[in-house]
Enzyme design. Structure first.
Site, PDB file in Angstrom:
ATOM      1  N   HIS A 232       3.709   3.891  -8.990  1.00  0.00           N
ATOM      2  CA  HIS A 232       2.631   4.109  -8.021  1.00  0.00           C
ATOM      3  C   HIS A 232       3.050   5.121  -6.958  1.00  0.00           C
ATOM      4  O   HIS A 232       2.311   6.065  -6.663  1.00  0.00           O
ATOM      5  CB  HIS A 232       2.248   2.801  -7.339  1.00  0.00           C
ATOM      6  CG  HIS A 232       1.403   3.010  -6.114  1.00  0.00           C
ATOM      7  ND1 HIS A 232       0.046   3.218  -6.173  1.00  0.00           N
ATOM      8  CD2 HIS A 232       1.738   3.068  -4.794  1.00  0.00           C
ATOM      9  CE1 HIS A 232      -0.426   3.393  -4.951  1.00  0.00           C
ATOM     10  NE2 HIS A 232       0.578   3.316  -4.082  1.00  0.00           N
TER      11      HIS A 232
ATOM     12  N   HIS B 104       1.596   9.250  -5.007  1.00  0.00           N
ATOM     13  CA  HIS B 104       1.760   9.841  -3.680  1.00  0.00           C
ATOM     14  C   HIS B 104       2.492  11.179  -3.662  1.00  0.00           C
ATOM     15  O   HIS B 104       2.107  12.089  -2.926  1.00  0.00           O
ATOM     16  CB  HIS B 104       2.525   8.877  -2.772  1.00  0.00           C
ATOM     17  CG  HIS B 104       1.723   7.734  -2.264  1.00  0.00           C
ATOM     18  ND1 HIS B 104       0.752   7.853  -1.301  1.00  0.00           N
ATOM     19  CD2 HIS B 104       1.759   6.398  -2.586  1.00  0.00           C
ATOM     20  CE1 HIS B 104       0.221   6.674  -1.044  1.00  0.00           C
ATOM     21  NE2 HIS B 104       0.809   5.770  -1.812  1.00  0.00           N
TER      22      HIS B 104
ATOM     23  N   GLU C  35      -4.698   6.216   0.317  1.00  0.00           N
ATOM     24  CA  GLU C  35      -4.625   5.342  -0.859  1.00  0.00           C
ATOM     25  C   GLU C  35      -5.876   5.424  -1.736  1.00  0.00           C
ATOM     26  O   GLU C  35      -5.772   5.450  -2.956  1.00  0.00           O
ATOM     27  CB  GLU C  35      -4.398   3.887  -0.436  1.00  0.00           C
ATOM     28  CG  GLU C  35      -2.994   3.591   0.065  1.00  0.00           C
ATOM     29  CD  GLU C  35      -1.937   3.599  -1.035  1.00  0.00           C
ATOM     30  OE1 GLU C  35      -2.287   3.774  -2.221  1.00  0.00           O
ATOM     31  OE2 GLU C  35      -0.751   3.450  -0.700  1.00  0.00           O
TER      32      GLU C  35
ATOM     33  N   SER D 167      -3.186   6.413  -9.542  1.00  0.00           N
ATOM     34  CA  SER D 167      -2.174   5.706 -10.323  1.00  0.00           C
ATOM     35  C   SER D 167      -2.745   4.506 -11.062  1.00  0.00           C
ATOM     36  O   SER D 167      -2.009   3.753 -11.699  1.00  0.00           O
ATOM     37  CB  SER D 167      -1.023   5.247  -9.415  1.00  0.00           C
ATOM     38  OG  SER D 167      -1.497   4.354  -8.412  1.00  0.00           O
TER      39      SER D 167
END
Length: 304
Positions: A155, A160, A201, A220
């Protein structure tokens, strides 16, 4: 050009076994991650990436996750993310942080640092303010292939890190860290965390008349990516800072509301001012549920 600001004073934290893990939501079990490691975890929660500890099964899990998720990106992920993804390097094995940093620092002055799991607000904000992104260094089990509650290395790395190669987004992340430290001092971390949730996010972006994902939690996730961009179920509205910071969110289901920006430059400019007046204003305003409909919402359509 990347904007470099003066680093936040953090010192050179020595290894310690006294670090306390952060708690993620309401849970009776302790957070995952080895926060001791025989004193290797420092006071700022960073630690060495123990690359030798990854098993062949761990590397295979990463490879399969990467292969599945990258195949889903066309038409759903924003252009900036797709362009930056190859900068991660190897797809077949878990990346070495040192290898990533050799490319990332040259691009935007950022680097990734290993952490054992979720970390508290002040260390997290301090790392971001110093252009260091904390990446959880453990990976999910095969049984968690489709869903995991806490962020793991896939993730963090896949979701990110690619956008940290984008200069504007990289500057926004540093500014968020500096703003987070100020929010902590003002008792406004909950409001600022909602902005992080609904942008970094789970943010969406309009490109060429269509909606695309840039949030790491969407990018993700094999299920939420298509749901967030093309499903008719959730509401998608133009990002308004007060609206986002008033809106509660759920951690255990797909989002019911997504906020949409037009560009990273817009996001950076919107969040550049001092938030102190906003925090004072928010104290007088009612919180909204995750699926609330507000009269001032500017509804965005997917265009698909």
């Amino acid at each position: 050009m990347t904007t470099q600001t003066a680093p936040v004073e953090a010192g050179s934290p020595a290894p310690t076994a006294a670090v306390i893990p952060a708690v993620y939501g309401a849970s009776e079990r302790p957070p995952r991650g080895d926060y001791d490691r025989s004193g290797q975890v420092k006071a700022d929660y960073t630690c060495p990436q123990n690359y030798a500890a990854y098993t062949d099964a761990d590397h295979d899990t990463y490879r399969r996750l990467y292969k599945r998720q990258s195949a889903l990106l066309p038409g759903l992920a924003c252009d900036e993310f797709i362009a930056a993804l190859p900068s991660l390097g190897l797809e077949e094995r878990i990346p070495r942080f040192d290898d990533i940093n050799g490319r990332l620092f040259k691009a935007t002055g950022w680097e990734v640092v290993a952490v054992p799991g979720l970390i508290p607000e002040v260390p997290f904000f301090t790392l971001l303010a110093n252009r260091k992104f904390p990446v959880t260094d453990w990976i999910r089990t095969p049984a968690e292939f489709d869903y995991i509650v806490e962020p793991d290395i896939f993730h963090d790395m896949f979701g990110h890190v690619p956008l940290l190669f984008d200069p504007v987004f990289a500057d926004h992340m540093q500014a968020y860290g500096a703003g987070g430290l100020k929010a902590h001092g003002l008792g406004a971390c909950e409001q600022l965390s909602r902005l992080y949730w609904y942008t970094i996010e789970f943010g969406l972006m309009r490109q060429r008349g269509q909606v695309r994902a840039y949030g790491a939690g969407i990018l993700s996730s094999s299920g939420e990516l298509a749901y967030a961009v093309t499903s008719g179920e959730p509401q998608r509205i133009a990002l308004d800072l007060l609206r986002a910071m008033r809106t509660r969110y759920k951690i255990d289901s797909y989002q019911q509301t997504y906020f949409v920006i037009d560009s990273f430059k817009q996001l950076f400019d919107m969040t550049a001012p001092d938030f102190t007046p906003l925090y004072a204003q928010l104290k007088t305003m009612e919180e909204l549920s995750a699926n609330a409909v507000s009269p001032g919402d500017v509804v965005i359509h997917t265009g698909n």
